[in-house]
Structure formats: structure tokens, C-alpha cells
Design a protein around this motif. Structure first.
Motif, PDB file in Angstrom:
ATOM      1  N   CYS A  35       0.838  -1.207   0.000  1.00 59.54           N
ATOM      2  CA  CYS A  35       0.000   0.000   0.000  1.00 59.54           C
ATOM      3  C   CYS A  35       0.866   1.248   0.000  1.00 59.54           C
ATOM      4  CB  CYS A  35      -0.846   0.062   1.272  1.00 59.54           C
ATOM      5  SG  CYS A  35      -1.845  -1.357   1.626  1.00 59.54           S
ATOM      6  N   ALA A  36       0.369   2.284  -0.624  1.00 60.31           N
ATOM      7  CA  ALA A  36       1.007   3.589  -0.485  1.00 60.31           C
ATOM      8  C   ALA A  36       0.970   3.955   0.999  1.00 60.31           C
ATOM      9  CB  ALA A  36       0.259   4.629  -1.303  1.00 60.31           C
ATOM     10  N   LEU A  37       1.978   4.650   1.440  1.00 57.31           N
ATOM     11  CA  LEU A  37       2.124   4.978   2.854  1.00 57.31           C
ATOM     12  C   LEU A  37       0.865   5.613   3.445  1.00 57.31           C
ATOM     13  CD1 LEU A  37       4.186   5.130   5.223  1.00 57.31           C
ATOM     14  CD2 LEU A  37       4.759   7.403   4.387  1.00 57.31           C
ATOM     15  N   SER A  38       0.339   6.634   2.793  1.00 53.06           N
ATOM     16  CA  SER A  38      -0.838   7.329   3.333  1.00 53.06           C
ATOM     17  C   SER A  38      -2.059   6.411   3.375  1.00 53.06           C
ATOM     18  CB  SER A  38      -1.142   8.586   2.535  1.00 53.06           C
ATOM     19  OG  SER A  38      -1.403   8.250   1.180  1.00 53.06           O
ATOM     20  N   ASP A  39      -2.195   5.552   2.390  1.00 61.57           N
ATOM     21  CA  ASP A  39      -3.304   4.604   2.358  1.00 61.57           C
ATOM     22  C   ASP A  39      -3.178   3.613   3.509  1.00 61.57           C
ATOM     23  OD1 ASP A  39      -5.635   3.283   1.281  1.00 61.57           O
ATOM     24  OD2 ASP A  39      -4.285   1.781   0.402  1.00 61.57           O
ATOM     25  N   PHE A  40      -1.964   3.100   3.727  1.00 63.42           N
ATOM     26  CA  PHE A  40      -1.757   2.151   4.819  1.00 63.42           C
ATOM     27  C   PHE A  40      -2.091   2.788   6.167  1.00 63.42           C
ATOM     28  CE2 PHE A  40       0.636   0.197   8.206  1.00 63.42           C
ATOM     29  CZ  PHE A  40       0.248  -1.128   8.067  1.00 63.42           C
ATOM     30  N   VAL A  41      -1.636   4.006   6.377  1.00 65.60           N
ATOM     31  CA  VAL A  41      -1.901   4.690   7.651  1.00 65.60           C
ATOM     32  C   VAL A  41      -3.402   4.882   7.847  1.00 65.60           C
ATOM     33  CG1 VAL A  41      -1.589   6.844   8.944  1.00 65.60           C
ATOM     34  CG2 VAL A  41       0.363   5.802   7.758  1.00 65.60           C
ATOM     35  N   ALA A  42      -4.090   5.360   6.832  1.00 65.63           N
ATOM     36  CA  ALA A  42      -5.534   5.606   6.948  1.00 65.63           C
ATOM     37  C   ALA A  42      -6.301   4.309   7.189  1.00 65.63           C
ATOM     38  CB  ALA A  42      -6.048   6.293   5.686  1.00 65.63           C
ATOM     39  N   ARG A  43      -5.972   3.270   6.442  1.00 68.36           N
ATOM     40  CA  ARG A  43      -6.676   1.998   6.604  1.00 68.36           C
ATOM     41  C   ARG A  43      -6.360   1.347   7.938  1.00 68.36           C
ATOM     42  NH1 ARG A  43      -5.247  -0.940   1.167  1.00 68.36           N
ATOM     43  NH2 ARG A  43      -6.202  -2.714   2.230  1.00 68.36           N
ATOM     44  N   SER A  44      -5.109   1.471   8.391  1.00 66.20           N
ATOM     45  CA  SER A  44      -4.731   0.939   9.709  1.00 66.20           C
ATOM     46  C   SER A  44      -5.512   1.640  10.806  1.00 66.20           C
ATOM     47  CB  SER A  44      -3.231   1.133   9.964  1.00 66.20           C
ATOM     48  OG  SER A  44      -2.468   0.373   9.103  1.00 66.20           O
ATOM     49  N   ARG A  45      -5.561   2.965  10.715  1.00 65.35           N
ATOM     50  CA  ARG A  45      -6.284   3.745  11.726  1.00 65.35           C
ATOM     51  C   ARG A  45      -7.749   3.316  11.780  1.00 65.35           C
ATOM     52  NH1 ARG A  45      -5.929   8.545   9.706  1.00 65.35           N
ATOM     53  NH2 ARG A  45      -3.846   8.951  10.526  1.00 65.35           N
ATOM     54  N   ALA A  46      -8.390   3.236  10.624  1.00 67.61           N
ATOM     55  CA  ALA A  46      -9.803   2.849  10.580  1.00 67.61           C
ATOM     56  C   ALA A  46     -10.009   1.438  11.124  1.00 67.61           C
ATOM     57  CB  ALA A  46     -10.334   2.949   9.152  1.00 67.61           C
ATOM     58  N   ALA A  47      -9.148   0.510  10.736  1.00 66.50           N
ATOM     59  CA  ALA A  47      -9.288  -0.881  11.174  1.00 66.50           C
ATOM     60  C   ALA A  47      -9.040  -1.023  12.674  1.00 66.50           C
ATOM     61  CB  ALA A  47      -8.341  -1.774  10.394  1.00 66.50           C
ATOM     62  N   LEU A  48      -8.041  -0.331  13.186  1.00 65.32           N
ATOM     63  CA  LEU A  48      -7.733  -0.438  14.610  1.00 65.32           C
ATOM     64  C   LEU A  48      -8.772   0.286  15.464  1.00 65.32           C
ATOM     65  CD1 LEU A  48      -3.881  -0.152  14.322  1.00 65.32           C
ATOM     66  CD2 LEU A  48      -5.149  -2.153  15.150  1.00 65.32           C
ATOM     67  N   GLU A  49      -9.310   1.391  14.971  1.00 65.88           N
ATOM     68  CA  GLU A  49     -10.404   2.045  15.699  1.00 65.88           C
ATOM     69  C   GLU A  49     -11.631   1.138  15.724  1.00 65.88           C
ATOM     70  OE1 GLU A  49     -10.776   5.800  13.684  1.00 65.88           O
ATOM     71  OE2 GLU A  49      -9.203   6.722  14.913  1.00 65.88           O
ATOM     72  N   HIS A  50     -11.909   0.475  14.614  1.00 68.87           N
ATOM     73  CA  HIS A  50     -13.030  -0.472  14.560  1.00 68.87           C
ATOM     74  C   HIS A  50     -12.794  -1.620  15.548  1.00 68.87           C
ATOM     75  CE1 HIS A  50     -16.181  -3.051  12.952  1.00 68.87           C
ATOM     76  NE2 HIS A  50     -15.277  -4.004  12.836  1.00 68.87           N
ATOM     77  N   ALA A  51     -11.581  -2.145  15.580  1.00 67.55           N
ATOM     78  CA  ALA A  51     -11.256  -3.231  16.506  1.00 67.55           C
ATOM     79  C   ALA A  51     -11.425  -2.775  17.950  1.00 67.55           C
ATOM     80  CB  ALA A  51      -9.829  -3.713  16.263  1.00 67.55           C
ATOM     81  N   SER A  52     -10.987  -1.562  18.249  1.00 68.36           N
ATOM     82  CA  SER A  52     -11.145  -1.036  19.605  1.00 68.36           C
ATOM     83  C   SER A  52     -12.618  -0.874  19.957  1.00 68.36           C
ATOM     84  CB  SER A  52     -10.415   0.303  19.742  1.00 68.36           C
ATOM     85  OG  SER A  52     -10.541   0.788  21.061  1.00 68.36           O
ATOM     86  N   GLN A  53     -13.420  -0.466  18.989  1.00 69.23           N
ATOM     87  CA  GLN A  53     -14.855  -0.324  19.234  1.00 69.23           C
ATOM     88  C   GLN A  53     -15.492  -1.687  19.523  1.00 69.23           C
ATOM     89  OE1 GLN A  53     -16.696   2.539  19.642  1.00 69.23           O
ATOM     90  NE2 GLN A  53     -18.140   1.035  20.404  1.00 69.23           N
ATOM     91  N   ARG A  54     -15.029  -2.713  18.837  1.00 66.71           N
ATOM     92  CA  ARG A  54     -15.541  -4.065  19.116  1.00 66.71           C
ATOM     93  C   ARG A  54     -15.237  -4.461  20.559  1.00 66.71           C
ATOM     94  NH1 ARG A  54     -14.077  -8.539  15.101  1.00 66.71           N
ATOM     95  NH2 ARG A  54     -15.799  -9.509  16.223  1.00 66.71           N
TER      96      ARG A  54
END
Length: 94
Positions: A35-54
Motif C-alpha cells: 500500500c502507499a504509505l498514506s493509504d496504509f496509515v488511513a486503513r490501519s487507523r480505521a481498522a484499529l479504531e473499529h477493533a477497539s470499538q468491538r
């Protein structure tokens, strides 16, 4: 909601071990994906926030380790911010 560790390859060819409190991180990335760096950061943030919400939905509070991992990914990514071709590769889920 099993915790999942995953390994990424950074633009300088070093690797980094990462943590998610939920296996839902596997929905955001595939092994071998670059992934492009910015894409990886954005997707990681969204995925980890979702995981934390779970975690919050189940236990009543979010996962501090997920937010720490987001912060670590953002700090590491900042080192490569001036490299327009910088990419991160997801090497493995463990």
C-alpha cells in the motif's frame, strides 16, 4: 474476537510487528499487499479504531493497545513522509 498480530515491511526494508485486539484487521489488508504509505496509515487507523470499538462493545471500554499501535504506525510513517513512492507491505498475520 481474537487478538491478531501482523508484520509489515517498511519502505527501508525493515519489518515491524503490529498488534490488533481483533482479527477484523484481516478485513482491511491481505498478506502480500503493498500500500502507499498514506493509504496504509488511513486503513490501519480505521481498522484499529473499529477493533477497539468491538472491544468497547463487549467490555465497556476501548483498547488502549489499539490506540498505541495507531500512534506507533503514524510515528513510523512520518519518517517516510517525504518519500512519495514509499510503500508498506503486509507480510503476515500471526
Amino acid at each position: 474476537m481474537p487478538e491478531t498480530r501482523f508484520r509489515i515491511r517498511l519502505p527501508d526494508d525493515t519489518t515491524m510487528a503490529c498488534y490488533s485486539p481483533s482479527s477484523s484487521i484481516r478485513e482491511a489488508f491481505a498478506v502480500g499487499e503493498s500500500c502507499a504509505l498514506s493509504d496504509f496509515v488511513a486503513r490501519s487507523r480505521a481498522a484499529l479504531e473499529h477493533a477497539s470499538q468491538r472491544v468497547a462493545d463487549k467490555y465497556g471500554f476501548g483498547c488502549g493497545q489499539a490506540f498505541q499501535q495507531i500512534r506507533q504506525i503514524e510515528e513510523v510513517a512520518a519518517r517516510y513522509a517525504e518519500e512519495p513512492a514509499a510503500r508498506i507491505t503486509v507480510e503476515a498475520f500471526e
